[in-house]
Design an enzyme around this catalytic site. Sequence first.
Site, PDB file in Angstrom:
ATOM      1  N   ARG A  78      75.878  75.666  47.889  1.00  0.00           N
ATOM      2  CA  ARG A  78      75.966  75.566  49.759  1.00  0.00           C
ATOM      3  C   ARG A  78      77.064  76.216  50.047  1.00  0.00           C
ATOM      4  NH1 ARG A  78      78.155  73.495  54.338  1.00  0.00           N
ATOM      5  NH2 ARG A  78      76.225  72.062  56.120  1.00  0.00           N
ATOM      6  N   CYS A  79      78.323  75.948  49.793  1.00  0.00           N
ATOM      7  CA  CYS A  79      79.478  77.011  49.832  1.00  0.00           C
ATOM      8  C   CYS A  79      78.964  79.071  49.473  1.00  0.00           C
ATOM      9  CB  CYS A  79      80.224  76.775  48.487  1.00  0.00           C
ATOM     10  SG  CYS A  79      81.696  76.044  48.994  1.00  0.00           S
ATOM     11  N   MET A  80      78.124  78.654  48.152  1.00  0.00           N
ATOM     12  CA  MET A  80      77.473  80.100  48.150  1.00  0.00           C
ATOM     13  C   MET A  80      76.955  80.741  49.369  1.00  0.00           C
ATOM     14  SD  MET A  80      78.035  80.454  44.268  1.00  0.00           S
ATOM     15  CE  MET A  80      76.750  79.227  43.638  1.00  0.00           C
TER      16      MET A  80
ATOM     17  N   ARG B 187      78.929  81.048  53.325  1.00  0.00           N
ATOM     18  CA  ARG B 187      79.169  79.943  53.832  1.00  0.00           C
ATOM     19  C   ARG B 187      80.520  79.709  54.904  1.00  0.00           C
ATOM     20  NH1 ARG B 187      75.538  75.703  55.219  1.00  0.00           N
ATOM     21  NH2 ARG B 187      74.717  75.971  53.364  1.00  0.00           N
TER      22      ARG B 187
ATOM     23  N   ASN C   2      78.027  69.614  45.798  1.00  0.00           N
ATOM     24  CA  ASN C   2      77.690  70.449  46.922  1.00  0.00           C
ATOM     25  C   ASN C   2      76.525  71.496  46.303  1.00  0.00           C
ATOM     26  OD1 ASN C   2      79.175  73.881  46.896  1.00  0.00           O
ATOM     27  ND2 ASN C   2      79.405  72.438  48.798  1.00  0.00           N
TER      28      ASN C   2
END
EC number: 3.5.3.6
Length: 407
Positions: free
Chosen positions: A396-398, A158, A351
């Site tokens: 979401r971060c990944m 991301r 997240n």
Amino acid sequence: MMEKHYVGSEIGQLRSVMLHRPNLSLKRLTPSNCQELLFDDVLSVERAGEEHDIFANTLRQQGIEVLLLTDLLTQTLDIPEAKSWLLETQISDYRLGPTFATDVRTWLAEMSHRDLARHLSGGLTYSEIPASIKNMVVDTHDINDFIMKPLPNHLFTRDTSCWIYNGVSINPMAKPARQRETNNLRAIYRWHPQFAGGEFIKYFGDENINYDHATLEGGDVLVIGRGAVLIGMSERTTPQGIEFLAQALFKHRQAERVIAVELPKHRSCMHLDTVMTHIDIDTFSVYPEVVRPDVNCWTLTPDGHGGLKRTQESTLLHAIEKALGIDQVRLITTGGDAFEAEREQWNDANNVLTLRPGVVVGYERNIWTNEKYDKAGITVLPIPGDELGRGRGGARCMSCPLHRDGI
């Protein structure tokens, strides 16, 4: 065949996404170097890989195309110009000295592109180079020192680039441990057949230069739709970086407003998406600290002369409501009592990755927040995260969306 690359919102149907499966870079993490590499702990790489496979397969089962960064990088290396550029930028004469750097580049150029891609993300130690490469630089280093440091934060695709409407920002990262990640993405977007020659805009960050304080990370960027972008001003994303991106968005007529919100400067609020995500038309998941009335928030709009007009907002929620044309934002706060909520926010309960309105992927361990989602009519597709979550990043971060519908 040229694929479509467009991200029109945070919640429209997700169609294509880029992920990075845990690999050599995480195997290089040790208790003595993990903090320098921006991790709090070492992970079981095998278990993290299994959890990541479940995440990727969950997306595939929902009809979403999953592209893996290592595959894209390997295929990019098939382009001679891309391979030469990456070797020159990632193996610097100024870091290693011209003779040693040339020898290392020559040796790396002879290996398979899959192995080279593995080292471009996983790093390279002095113990791995052939004994025939002899140099004063080699003689003055321990065999376990890094010639090229690993990039374990590639796991969080991301951050390194973010697609915003009809273009992409290739983000200058704030921390030295992550800055080389951007070069891998620059090469992919310039030369990989999936992207080369594509009709998309490169807003910011495509040049391999020193961006100084103008840093930006995708975890702080939410494309909330309807011509609006919400950006967190964090320890990683600066006002300078936000201004550069906003000016580019307005210049190319890709956004009408950019909302900038100031975040607390501490580890648990590293990026906006660790405390706030958009999960349905009028609904956001939040950790309450970010929506306090005293949080600074501004709306940036074009001033008509190539500059920016800045308007102080009374609250973040009011700014979002104006941008989306809705009467009231619905908030789902982190679940449980004060202790449980703090634990679940730390474990990325907020997240989540929205696949389409009201359907998200999140860690199964966040039982209190997942229960609140369910009661609010939000469907959670649970994934394991006992190891992945120790990297301090959720679904979401990944993930880096490459194609998502608008709203």
